[in-house]
Design a protein around this motif. Structure first.
Motif, PDB file in Angstrom:
ATOM      1  N   ASP A  47     -21.486  28.415  -8.146  1.00  0.00           N
ATOM      2  CA  ASP A  47     -20.978  27.073  -8.420  1.00  0.00           C
ATOM      3  C   ASP A  47     -20.266  26.437  -7.224  1.00  0.00           C
ATOM      4  O   ASP A  47     -19.559  25.444  -7.364  1.00  0.00           O
ATOM      5  CB  ASP A  47     -20.079  27.074  -9.648  1.00  0.00           C
ATOM      6  CG  ASP A  47     -18.876  27.996  -9.500  1.00  0.00           C
ATOM      7  OD1 ASP A  47     -18.778  28.722  -8.494  1.00  0.00           O
ATOM      8  OD2 ASP A  47     -18.027  27.988 -10.417  1.00  0.00           O
ATOM      9  N   SER A  48     -20.477  26.972  -6.047  1.00  0.00           N
ATOM     10  CA  SER A  48     -19.891  26.413  -4.830  1.00  0.00           C
ATOM     11  C   SER A  48     -20.383  24.978  -4.618  1.00  0.00           C
ATOM     12  O   SER A  48     -21.574  24.709  -4.767  1.00  0.00           O
ATOM     13  CB  SER A  48     -20.264  27.258  -3.611  1.00  0.00           C
ATOM     14  OG  SER A  48     -19.910  26.586  -2.423  1.00  0.00           O
ATOM     15  N   PRO A  49     -19.499  24.058  -4.259  1.00  0.00           N
ATOM     16  CA  PRO A  49     -19.940  22.679  -4.001  1.00  0.00           C
ATOM     17  C   PRO A  49     -20.841  22.551  -2.769  1.00  0.00           C
ATOM     18  O   PRO A  49     -21.537  21.557  -2.616  1.00  0.00           O
ATOM     19  CB  PRO A  49     -18.627  21.911  -3.794  1.00  0.00           C
ATOM     20  CG  PRO A  49     -17.619  22.945  -3.440  1.00  0.00           C
ATOM     21  CD  PRO A  49     -18.061  24.230  -4.090  1.00  0.00           C
ATOM     22  N   ASP A  50     -20.863  23.564  -1.909  1.00  0.00           N
ATOM     23  CA  ASP A  50     -21.714  23.531  -0.717  1.00  0.00           C
ATOM     24  C   ASP A  50     -23.110  24.097  -0.965  1.00  0.00           C
ATOM     25  O   ASP A  50     -23.974  24.007  -0.098  1.00  0.00           O
ATOM     26  CB  ASP A  50     -21.060  24.317   0.428  1.00  0.00           C
ATOM     27  CG  ASP A  50     -19.782  23.659   0.916  1.00  0.00           C
ATOM     28  OD1 ASP A  50     -19.608  22.442   0.702  1.00  0.00           O
ATOM     29  OD2 ASP A  50     -18.953  24.359   1.517  1.00  0.00           O
ATOM     30  N   LEU A  51     -23.348  24.668  -2.148  1.00  0.00           N
ATOM     31  CA  LEU A  51     -24.641  25.266  -2.473  1.00  0.00           C
ATOM     32  C   LEU A  51     -25.540  24.218  -3.112  1.00  0.00           C
ATOM     33  O   LEU A  51     -25.145  23.540  -4.061  1.00  0.00           O
ATOM     34  CB  LEU A  51     -24.455  26.447  -3.431  1.00  0.00           C
ATOM     35  CG  LEU A  51     -25.697  27.262  -3.744  1.00  0.00           C
ATOM     36  CD1 LEU A  51     -26.218  27.950  -2.486  1.00  0.00           C
ATOM     37  CD2 LEU A  51     -25.376  28.304  -4.816  1.00  0.00           C
ATOM     38  N   ARG A  52     -26.734  24.078  -2.578  1.00  0.00           N
ATOM     39  CA  ARG A  52     -27.686  23.098  -3.078  1.00  0.00           C
ATOM     40  C   ARG A  52     -29.038  23.752  -3.320  1.00  0.00           C
ATOM     41  O   ARG A  52     -29.394  24.718  -2.667  1.00  0.00           O
ATOM     42  CB  ARG A  52     -27.871  21.959  -2.072  1.00  0.00           C
ATOM     43  CG  ARG A  52     -26.593  21.328  -1.576  1.00  0.00           C
ATOM     44  CD  ARG A  52     -25.828  20.627  -2.636  1.00  0.00           C
ATOM     45  NE  ARG A  52     -26.458  19.349  -2.923  1.00  0.00           N
ATOM     46  CZ  ARG A  52     -25.957  18.457  -3.750  1.00  0.00           C
ATOM     47  NH1 ARG A  52     -24.845  18.685  -4.386  1.00  0.00           N
ATOM     48  NH2 ARG A  52     -26.583  17.316  -3.967  1.00  0.00           N
ATOM     49  N   LEU A  53     -29.775  23.210  -4.263  1.00  0.00           N
ATOM     50  CA  LEU A  53     -31.141  23.636  -4.540  1.00  0.00           C
ATOM     51  C   LEU A  53     -32.053  22.494  -4.106  1.00  0.00           C
ATOM     52  O   LEU A  53     -31.876  21.346  -4.533  1.00  0.00           O
ATOM     53  CB  LEU A  53     -31.317  23.938  -6.027  1.00  0.00           C
ATOM     54  CG  LEU A  53     -32.654  24.498  -6.459  1.00  0.00           C
ATOM     55  CD1 LEU A  53     -32.949  25.836  -5.783  1.00  0.00           C
ATOM     56  CD2 LEU A  53     -32.692  24.668  -7.971  1.00  0.00           C
TER      57      LEU A  53
END
Length: 140
Positions: A47-53
């Motif tokens: 749930d890190s705000p820097d993690l994107r799909l």
């Protein structure tokens, strides 16, 4: 272009790309040992705000120096991801195209509207279940 979506770690200063994985809903890949190990190695949680799909068609926009991991998505997962990254106007049209599967009233008008709005023909075919050739023929 690759066939895999990517989990990408982007610092808060990077341009918006993809969506947070949680926005797409449950993804089988997030529970795999490979993804769990990658997240742990990066020192981030799912749930890190820097993690994107990022969907396959947008991977060329991922910065060269970004940490990334290819993740295979099922057809339904990939469809949900693409829906979430679509601009709001196209996302609403995509919802109509999904609803289209249960009706045929106004078929050609809906296909023409979607194509005119910029939804790619292959995406219209994917969302409606129509043959790609039939989608293209609907606007002739």
């Amino acid at each position: 272009m690759t066939d895999d979506a990517y989990l990408v770690l982007l610092p808060g200063t990077a341009p918006a790309l993809g969506v947070p994985p949680a926005a797409v809903g449950d993804l089988a890949c997030m529970e795999t040992p490979a993804v769990q190990a990658w997240l742990q190695a990066q020192g981030v949680s799912a749930d890190s705000p820097d993690l994107r799909l990022v969907p396959p068609e947008e991977t060329a926009a991922v910065p060269e120096d970004a940490e990334r991991l290819p993740v295979p998505l099922g057809d339904e997962e990939l469809s949900r991801l693409r829906h979430h990254v679509a601009p709001p106007d196209l996302a609403r049209l995509e919802e109509e195209l999904l609803a289209y599967r249960s009706c045929t009233d106004g078929r050609n008008a809906l296909l023409t509207r979607a194509l005119a709005a910029g939804v790619p023909a292959h995406r219209v075919a994917e969302l409606t279940g129509e043959d790609l050739a039939a989608v293209r023929a609907a606007t002739r």
